[in-house]
Design a protein around this motif. Sequence first.
Motif, PDB file in Angstrom:
ATOM      1  N   ASN A 224      13.337  23.452  31.091  1.00  0.00           N
ATOM      2  CA  ASN A 224      13.070  22.013  31.135  1.00  0.00           C
ATOM      3  C   ASN A 224      14.291  21.260  31.606  1.00  0.00           C
ATOM      4  O   ASN A 224      14.541  20.130  31.230  1.00  0.00           O
ATOM      5  CB  ASN A 224      12.636  21.506  29.758  1.00  0.00           C
TER       6      ASN A 224
ATOM      7  N   SER B  90      14.168  28.684  25.862  1.00  0.00           N
ATOM      8  CA  SER B  90      13.862  28.145  27.189  1.00  0.00           C
ATOM      9  C   SER B  90      13.991  26.632  27.309  1.00  0.00           C
ATOM     10  O   SER B  90      13.629  26.071  28.339  1.00  0.00           O
ATOM     11  CB  SER B  90      12.431  28.561  27.569  1.00  0.00           C
ATOM     12  N   ILE B  91      14.490  25.938  26.276  1.00  0.00           N
ATOM     13  CA  ILE B  91      14.676  24.486  26.387  1.00  0.00           C
ATOM     14  C   ILE B  91      16.119  24.129  26.016  1.00  0.00           C
ATOM     15  O   ILE B  91      16.832  24.905  25.366  1.00  0.00           O
ATOM     16  CB  ILE B  91      13.693  23.716  25.475  1.00  0.00           C
ATOM     17  N   TRP B  92      16.554  22.930  26.438  1.00  0.00           N
ATOM     18  CA  TRP B  92      17.891  22.454  26.088  1.00  0.00           C
ATOM     19  C   TRP B  92      17.966  22.208  24.572  1.00  0.00           C
ATOM     20  O   TRP B  92      17.067  21.595  24.010  1.00  0.00           O
ATOM     21  CB  TRP B  92      18.213  21.140  26.814  1.00  0.00           C
TER      22      TRP B  92
ATOM     23  N   PRO C 278      15.915  26.220  20.518  1.00  0.00           N
ATOM     24  CA  PRO C 278      15.260  26.379  21.817  1.00  0.00           C
ATOM     25  C   PRO C 278      14.122  27.394  21.811  1.00  0.00           C
ATOM     26  O   PRO C 278      13.440  27.559  22.822  1.00  0.00           O
ATOM     27  CB  PRO C 278      16.396  26.851  22.719  1.00  0.00           C
TER      28      PRO C 278
ATOM     29  N   ALA D 168      21.998  28.846  30.879  1.00  0.00           N
ATOM     30  CA  ALA D 168      21.264  28.059  31.878  1.00  0.00           C
ATOM     31  C   ALA D 168      20.175  28.882  32.549  1.00  0.00           C
ATOM     32  O   ALA D 168      19.197  28.318  33.053  1.00  0.00           O
ATOM     33  CB  ALA D 168      22.237  27.532  32.917  1.00  0.00           C
TER      34      ALA D 168
ATOM     35  N   ILE E 177      16.839  28.271  30.599  1.00  0.00           N
ATOM     36  CA  ILE E 177      16.317  26.912  30.391  1.00  0.00           C
ATOM     37  C   ILE E 177      15.282  26.561  31.461  1.00  0.00           C
ATOM     38  O   ILE E 177      15.555  26.675  32.668  1.00  0.00           O
ATOM     39  CB  ILE E 177      17.468  25.883  30.376  1.00  0.00           C
TER      40      ILE E 177
END
Length: 294
Positions: free
Chosen positions: A294, A169-171, A211, A289, A292
Amino acid sequence: MTILAVPEGRATLHRWHLPAWVLNRKFHLGTLIGFSILVLHYFVSVYLSALVPGLLSENKALRDQVAELQVKTGAMSAELERMNMLDHRVRHILGIEQQQDAPTVGVGGPLVPSKQEELDLNPADAKRLTQLDAEVESLSSQMHVQQQRFEGLLNYFSEQRSQLASTPSIWPVRGWVTSGFGNRTDPFTGQYRMHEGLDITANIGAPIMAPADGIVIFAGARGGYGKIISIDHGYGVMTSYGHLSEIHVREGQRVSRSEVIGGVGSTGRSTGPHVHYEVSVNGVPVDPAKFILN
């Protein structure tokens, strides 16, 4: 039987007549037993009269305890009802299937046998105590059922927490997306083809972070990807990071979200420094995408 008393002189003769049963052995034995019973009854009565005040005091204290226990049982019942309502509310909010209420548990007899005789309670107090015993047993069973329900909820939350921790869930790197997920023109062949990830441009050596939690299943070189890392996050989710300049993890290593796993590079089939970031669910490539936050 006649008894004669003959005095000296000329006094009158005294005579008594006694029936035969007076001298019968059975009569004497019966009289002795009856007298013994009367004596025993007397001493027992005296002993019990000394015990009565203490017994009355103990019974009064017991009745007070029963009344106090009834109040506590009522509070337990109310608390159990609040727990049931909370269970239903949480399940409704989370969309979890409601569990069927447990059937009424059958109970039989007081918890302590012969309570009325043992404590010499009056019928009203004995009935209250028996009802209280049944209520305590029923509440205990309901509490056990509710405990199982909450354990189920805890397992659900634990599973959800594990799944959230395993969701990418993060870059993986801070940079600019130069090519998105979907069909595009291949920069090397000029052909229109599917691009199964994101190309994120950043400086050479910029840290690449995992991630989500997972286990490294590949770390090395692979064809056009150059140096690449693949991570299995569980629940059918896998991520890959291609064209790296350096690799900081090894196969079989467990990684956590935000942990640095490598550096941005331009190895393999690449036109410049960037990381090719892929996400697949059950073996099917999906747009990274969408995960993601954040």
